[in-house]
Structure formats: C-alpha cells, structure tokens
Design a protein around this motif. Sequence first.
Motif, PDB file in Angstrom:
ATOM      1  N   HIS B   2       0.824  -1.198   0.000  1.00  0.00           N
ATOM      2  CA  HIS B   2       0.000   0.000   0.000  1.00  0.00           C
ATOM      3  C   HIS B   2       0.858   1.248   0.000  1.00  0.00           C
ATOM      4  O   HIS B   2       1.835   1.335   0.748  1.00  0.00           O
ATOM      5  CB  HIS B   2      -0.852   0.056   1.265  1.00  0.00           C
ATOM      6  CG  HIS B   2      -1.826  -1.076   1.383  1.00  0.00           C
ATOM      7  ND1 HIS B   2      -1.448  -2.374   1.617  1.00  0.00           N
ATOM      8  CD2 HIS B   2      -3.177  -1.088   1.316  1.00  0.00           C
ATOM      9  CE1 HIS B   2      -2.524  -3.131   1.690  1.00  0.00           C
ATOM     10  NE2 HIS B   2      -3.588  -2.375   1.513  1.00  0.00           N
ATOM     11  N   ILE B   3       0.456   2.224  -0.782  1.00  0.00           N
ATOM     12  CA  ILE B   3       1.135   3.522  -0.711  1.00  0.00           C
ATOM     13  C   ILE B   3       0.481   4.274   0.451  1.00  0.00           C
ATOM     14  O   ILE B   3      -0.740   4.426   0.502  1.00  0.00           O
ATOM     15  CB  ILE B   3       0.959   4.323  -2.019  1.00  0.00           C
ATOM     16  CG1 ILE B   3       1.481   3.504  -3.193  1.00  0.00           C
ATOM     17  CG2 ILE B   3       1.694   5.644  -1.924  1.00  0.00           C
ATOM     18  CD1 ILE B   3       1.326   4.189  -4.531  1.00  0.00           C
ATOM     19  N   THR B  71      -2.608  -9.937  -0.340  1.00  0.00           N
ATOM     20  CA  THR B  71      -3.554  -8.935  -0.799  1.00  0.00           C
ATOM     21  C   THR B  71      -4.947  -9.521  -0.948  1.00  0.00           C
ATOM     22  O   THR B  71      -5.926  -8.821  -0.829  1.00  0.00           O
ATOM     23  CB  THR B  71      -3.151  -8.374  -2.180  1.00  0.00           C
ATOM     24  OG1 THR B  71      -3.038  -9.480  -3.078  1.00  0.00           O
ATOM     25  CG2 THR B  71      -1.843  -7.627  -2.109  1.00  0.00           C
ATOM     26  N   LEU B  93      -9.756  -1.527   0.809  1.00  0.00           N
ATOM     27  CA  LEU B  93      -8.696  -0.520   0.966  1.00  0.00           C
ATOM     28  C   LEU B  93      -9.130   0.582   1.919  1.00  0.00           C
ATOM     29  O   LEU B  93      -8.338   1.073   2.730  1.00  0.00           O
ATOM     30  CB  LEU B  93      -8.332   0.089  -0.393  1.00  0.00           C
ATOM     31  CG  LEU B  93      -7.482  -0.800  -1.295  1.00  0.00           C
ATOM     32  CD1 LEU B  93      -7.423  -0.238  -2.696  1.00  0.00           C
ATOM     33  CD2 LEU B  93      -6.074  -0.941  -0.735  1.00  0.00           C
ATOM     34  N   GLY B 103      -2.087   2.237   4.193  1.00  0.00           N
ATOM     35  CA  GLY B 103      -2.588   2.923   3.001  1.00  0.00           C
ATOM     36  C   GLY B 103      -3.144   4.273   3.400  1.00  0.00           C
ATOM     37  O   GLY B 103      -2.806   4.820   4.439  1.00  0.00           O
ATOM     38  N   THR B 107      -4.407   8.409  -1.209  1.00  0.00           N
ATOM     39  CA  THR B 107      -3.712   7.444  -2.062  1.00  0.00           C
ATOM     40  C   THR B 107      -4.596   6.257  -2.414  1.00  0.00           C
ATOM     41  O   THR B 107      -4.155   5.316  -3.066  1.00  0.00           O
ATOM     42  CB  THR B 107      -2.443   6.916  -1.365  1.00  0.00           C
ATOM     43  OG1 THR B 107      -2.797   6.508  -0.042  1.00  0.00           O
ATOM     44  CG2 THR B 107      -1.382   7.984  -1.306  1.00  0.00           C
ATOM     45  N   ASN B 111      -3.844   3.163  -4.973  1.00  0.00           N
ATOM     46  CA  ASN B 111      -3.839   1.796  -4.459  1.00  0.00           C
ATOM     47  C   ASN B 111      -4.926   0.957  -5.116  1.00  0.00           C
ATOM     48  O   ASN B 111      -4.723  -0.214  -5.430  1.00  0.00           O
ATOM     49  CB  ASN B 111      -4.041   1.791  -2.939  1.00  0.00           C
ATOM     50  CG  ASN B 111      -2.811   2.257  -2.190  1.00  0.00           C
ATOM     51  OD1 ASN B 111      -1.690   2.034  -2.637  1.00  0.00           O
ATOM     52  ND2 ASN B 111      -3.007   2.898  -1.065  1.00  0.00           N
ATOM     53  N   SER B 114      -3.808  -0.215  -8.602  1.00  0.00           N
ATOM     54  CA  SER B 114      -2.896  -1.367  -8.683  1.00  0.00           C
ATOM     55  C   SER B 114      -3.468  -2.608  -8.024  1.00  0.00           C
ATOM     56  O   SER B 114      -3.285  -3.720  -8.528  1.00  0.00           O
ATOM     57  CB  SER B 114      -1.528  -1.040  -8.089  1.00  0.00           C
ATOM     58  OG  SER B 114      -1.677  -0.511  -6.811  1.00  0.00           O
ATOM     59  N   MET B 115      -4.211  -2.452  -6.909  1.00  0.00           N
ATOM     60  CA  MET B 115      -4.660  -3.637  -6.182  1.00  0.00           C
ATOM     61  C   MET B 115      -6.058  -4.105  -6.494  1.00  0.00           C
ATOM     62  O   MET B 115      -6.369  -5.275  -6.325  1.00  0.00           O
ATOM     63  CB  MET B 115      -4.573  -3.377  -4.682  1.00  0.00           C
ATOM     64  CG  MET B 115      -3.203  -3.610  -4.188  1.00  0.00           C
ATOM     65  SD  MET B 115      -3.198  -3.597  -2.421  1.00  0.00           S
ATOM     66  CE  MET B 115      -2.533  -2.019  -2.180  1.00  0.00           C
ATOM     67  N   THR B 152       0.635  -6.146  -9.468  1.00  0.00           N
ATOM     68  CA  THR B 152       0.292  -5.086  -8.518  1.00  0.00           C
ATOM     69  C   THR B 152       1.552  -4.378  -8.036  1.00  0.00           C
ATOM     70  O   THR B 152       1.622  -3.151  -8.004  1.00  0.00           O
ATOM     71  CB  THR B 152      -0.455  -5.668  -7.313  1.00  0.00           C
ATOM     72  OG1 THR B 152      -1.677  -6.240  -7.751  1.00  0.00           O
ATOM     73  CG2 THR B 152      -0.747  -4.598  -6.279  1.00  0.00           C
ATOM     74  N   THR B 156       2.524  -0.548  -8.674  1.00  0.00           N
ATOM     75  CA  THR B 156       2.778   0.400  -7.579  1.00  0.00           C
ATOM     76  C   THR B 156       4.148   1.041  -7.729  1.00  0.00           C
ATOM     77  O   THR B 156       4.298   2.253  -7.527  1.00  0.00           O
ATOM     78  CB  THR B 156       2.697  -0.316  -6.215  1.00  0.00           C
ATOM     79  OG1 THR B 156       1.468  -1.013  -6.127  1.00  0.00           O
ATOM     80  CG2 THR B 156       2.782   0.678  -5.084  1.00  0.00           C
TER      81      THR B 156
END
Lengths: 278, 225, 252
Positions: B2-3, B71, B93, B103, B107, B111, B114-115, B152, B156
């Motif tokens: 996670h960002i 994930t 998320l 996370g 963001t 996230n 990508s996820m 993913t 990211t």
Amino acid sequence: MPDCILEARDLHYRYPCGKVALNGMNLRVSAGQKLAVLGANGSGKTTLFLCLNGTYKPSAGQLLLKGKPAGYSRSDLLAWRKQVGLVFQDPDDQIVGGTVIQDIAFGPLNLGHSPSDARCIARETMKQIGIPDFADRPAHELSHGERKIVAMAGILAMKPSLVILDEPTAGLDPSWTERVIDLLNAIHQNGTTVVLSTHNMDFAYEWADEAVVLVQGTTRCHGPVIEILAQDEALRDAKLSTPLLLHVTRQFGLTDNGTPIRSRRQLLNRLKTPSKPV
Amino acid sequence: MHIMEGYLPVAHAAGWWVVSLPFMAAGVRSLKRIIMDHPSARALLGTSSAFVFVLSALKLPSVTGSSSHPTGTGLGAILFGPSVMAVLGSIVLLFQALLLAHGGLTTLGANAFSMAIVGPWVAFGLFHGLRRCRVSFSFSAFLATTLGNLATYVCTSAQLALAFPDAASGFAGSFVKFLAVFAITQIPIALAEGIITVILLNTLRSYNPEELRGLDVLPKGGLST
Amino acid sequence: MIHLIDCYAYTSLWRHRHPAEKAAFAGGLLLLSFFTPLTGLFLILLLVSLVALLGARIPAALYSRVLAVPMAFILIGAASLLVSLSYHSGHLHIGLAEGGLKSAVQLVARALAAASCLIFFSLTTPTADWMPLLRKFHIPAVVVDLMLVTYRLLFVFAERLSTLQQAQAARLGNLTVRNRLRSTGLIGANLFIRSLDRARRIELGMEARCYTGEITCLPFERKASIPIICGSLLLCLVIAWIGFITKRWPYA
C-alpha cells in the motif's frame, strides 16, 4: 376459545438438495399463548420456523395467518413479517448494525418510521428490556448473551403480535438464561404470543402453556404441556427426556394442592409442608 | 503493498483517483445489476469483501523472517470476477486505511488502481487464459495469483516512479530503484500467496457445497471452470 | 491489530463529537499538507499530535504505535530518494542524488503530517459513526450497504480466523514454513465456506426484519457545530499563511 393466529396444515418442505425437512407438519398457534416446540436436532424445528415467517415456501400444505392463506408477494411478506417476528438461534445472523442502537433501529426504519422515530422506538425497546446503556456500544464487542438479547430487541422493536424464537437460551449461562426468560414472560404479559424451540425440557415444562413434539418433520403430539410431557413414549420417539420435576413429582405423587408442580419454588414449598393424606 | 497516506504529491494522488473512478463506477453498475437479478447476492458480496479484508490481515511467514500480508486480490478475482473486485477491493482498501492505518484516503485511488483493478484483471485474465490452454487448475491458479500480485507490485512501483523520477535517469531509473527496494518483500509474498490460493481453491473444489453454487451469480465468478 | 483502532474509537473522549467536526479538522489539515512547505508540515504534525494527545486524550503509547505502522514504508521510500541511478557507457552508477536529502525530508514530513491527520480521525471516530456520512458524499447506497455488511462481518471472521489459527497451532500445524502455508490455505478455505453460509443466513436475518433493499442509516444524534468547523478551516488558513511567509527560509 382463543383466536388462532397462525396455523400450519400438513406442511411439507424439501430442501433443494433433496433432503425432506417437513413431512406433514401440523401446528396451531393461539393468540396469547406460550408454545414450546420440542424435538431432537434435525427434527425440523428451524425449517418449520422459517416456513412460519415466510422465508421458506412449503412444497405442500397450507399456512394460514388469522384464518387466511398466507401470500408470498412482496407486500404480503412485508405485512406477514411485521406481525410475525423470528429471532434466529445465532444472533450474528441477525445483527447488522454497527452499534446496538443502529441495529435495533434497523427494523423500525425498514417499516417506514423516520430516523428520529426509529431512534425513539429503539431507545424505548432498550429501556423495556433493561439494556439502555448498550446504545452506543459496537455489536462486535458484546458477549454472546448480550448479542442474543440485542437480536431479540431488534425483533421486539418492530412490535410483532407473535414472536418466534429459535432456541433462545442455547449457549447462555444461568444468569443470562434467567434474564431471557424474564424478558419472554414480560412480553407475553404485554399481550405478545410467544413460540420457542428448546432442548431444555425443564424450562419448557416450567414456562410453556402448550407444547408440540416433532419427530422427523411430523407432529408427534400437540397439546397442553402438562399432558404432552407426561407422554413417555412420545418423548422417547422424539429422543427427548422427561423433565426432572415431572419425573420426581410423578414418582412420589407430589402435587401443589392438586395442580402439577412445575417450578423449583413450588417443589420446595410442597416439600416444606407436612404431607397430607391423599 | 500500500502507498501510505500523504506519500504521493497532490497531482498524482488526484490523477490516480481520476483514472480509477471509471473502473469503480463500472464495478458499481455491475454490482447494481447483480443485486437486481439476485437480491441474495448482497449478503454474499458483503461477506466476500469481509473475507478479503480478513485474509489480507493475515500474517504470512516470510523467508526474510519478517511477516507480510497477502492482498487477497488474486483469489478475489478468480472467485468473484474482476469487475466486482474493483469495488470490493476499494472497500477493503478504505477499511484498511481507517482501521489498520495501512494505506490512505488520498492514495486510495492509486492503491485501488494497482490492487483492485490491475491485479485482479491480470490474475483473472491469466487464470482463464491458462485454463483455456488446458493448463491444470492448480498451476493456473498459482501462476495467476502470483503474477497478479507481481503485477500489482510492478504497477505500484511505476506509480511511485512517476511521482518521484530519479534526478539523473528520470522515470526509468526510479522505476528500477523502487522495484529493487520492494522486491525483497513482495516477491516472497507473491509466491506464498500463490501457494495458499491453490490450497484454498482446491479445498473449496473438493467440498462443492451448495453455497459455492451461489457464486455463479457473479458474472465470470464461481469455480465452474 | 484490527481491534486496536476500532475498539479504542468507541471509547474515545471525543467520540460523541459530530464526525463532520473531526473530518473538517483532520481533513482540512490533510489537504493542506499537500500545499504547504516544511514549516507548515511540522506545524500540522505538532498541532494534530497535541490535539490528539492533550485534547482527545488519546494514550501516547497507542498514538505512537499506530503512527509507526506506515513508518517502514515511508522511510524505505524516502531512502530511495537519497540515491540516484544512472547508466553510462555500459555501467550502472549509483550515487547520492542531488537535492535528494531535501526531497526525502519533505516527503517524510508530508507523509507523517498526513498520516497523523488520518490516524487522529480514525482514533476519534468509530466506523459506525462515519459510515452514514458517506451517503452525504454521494457514495451510492449499494456501496454503503456493502460496507455496512462488510464491517459487521469482518469482526466475526477475524474472531473465527483466530480460533482456527489457535486450533491449528494446537495441532502443531505451524512448525515449518511449508506447514504454515498449508495451514493458512486450509484455514482460508474453511473460513470461506463458513462465510458463504453466513452470507445466506444474514440475508434471511435481514429479510426477517423486513429489509426492503436499502439500509437506511441512523444519522448522528447531535448536530455538527458550525463554529468548530469554521474554526478548523480558519486554523488551516493560519497554518497556510505561516507556511507561505516562511517559504523562503532555508530548508523550508
């Protein structure tokens, strides 16, 4: 003769996988009654209850609500479930709200009350049940007993005329069991008809007016609890045991001035008084 | 991977939200259609996202000794279909950001891309593509989940590289840097999650309870392949 | 960990304040953190932490523990900014990036400031309180309903998962890495089957209470305090101004 508010005639229900759960079930629920539905695991109690609140449509037989055949249209089902509340055995199947008050308000909100009215109704219900301080607690933090009471509150907030409870005391410690029984008696005194299933024969003997015994999806016998629980053969067929009080009082011919002894208190009082000649 | 909150500059954070929103909107439309056709799917979808969340909170044993989290997106894509995963993944998320400090909200767009979008689509595409080539169920599931996870992680890294290009080598250099730095944790997680997913799916297939058939209401979901 | 933030939030001192007030404070400062230089960022971090620890009386140990969660990612990422890669005449050069330290510090400060805002919000506002707000942000009802069911169930599943893991451990299912992977897979499958069963029963439970298709949420009982919301926005403006006038300071 009290009104019959719910009647099942020769109900049959078969699960999609083929298992036959109800095989000719008959039941009459009269207004203002305290009815105990007794039977071994797998005898069809839960399936019966799900038919009685319109969740399952029987494959054969008839269901009558206040004398009229039950309808399965959306509006019919809504009206049905407004009148007939079902409390599941596992409270986690019924509690959907984040906090207790949000959950109890779920039913009234669905019935069309405004959020502020629903909140009032929820608070009132919690006060009546004795859990006013639960309001802002999150559901997942509650103990099993607390969750069972909240699940009941959720149904009671909808003010049904008939409440069906699937094993309301299962998994509860003695203090919670007593609380639940007191609650059931209180709502009964307010005029609500109560139907419940239980494995606790002593509780059924003490609490119920009438009992129905189920064996493999059929009604074995139905009538006043004193008579039904005295039928040893029926209980054996149903894999149930005789209530202790009944067993003991029958063995020693004890009665409370002619009426059957159905509670511990009655038994102790009887044993304290000197025995009278029969 | 996670960002974290506040990590991406505002333009990038907003940009990724803009990119992800159409996919989320399509997912919502898909959800509405499913629920209209099968009202009982509502509870199923709720439990599915709760399941993905709880799975992602599991601690996996890691080769490096530290623990890492799966994930759940590869599994989710195979079981529930990728369009629905865009929404379920975003819900997961959101809860991860608020309940686990994992996370962030600004963001979430990045996230989710990508996820909840790239990962599931890659996993889903690979799984069905491989099955169509008559590759075994286990191997397809393993490869799909592992590569979906890697996709993913690559995505990211690309998002981070775009936001923080290298002073000398720009995007490319930065991309390599981020890939390298996170490879130590991400590659073992991807492999572990692939293995776990195979075991899980195979166990589910051997059960075949009535409930599993309920998954067929989800478009492209279910284990009927 | 799932329980850490959520359980505390229900008992927090500021729980009964309207979520919009807390959102205005935390959200305003969070957005500001993207536009303000280093001085502003330090001010935001300081202010939010002070309000959290002294105002809302969040225990320092809890606050720092939660703030530590994103730290590993933030520091690793920032460290990558310190290094620069380049490729010349067939060789890979790794060196210190020009202005790398400044970028890294800026990044860490912004991430910390933003994280503190988010954490402040989640520690003072339980999920059951902020979820009804989502409808006001035009999030579709179907999504909010889904979130409600998800939230309700994730604790049921987490508890179930923990029981299953304990049972596995008791049967020595965790001794080797291979064993642990296998155990995790089996537990996951078990949990999933039960979750499908639970889904069906929850649906029946909702129908028994006349669920019509949309979960109406009870709105928050108190009204949001306009002075507090305005005050938060004013605070953001003050910090923005301080940030602006200190922009030319070295390392600002």
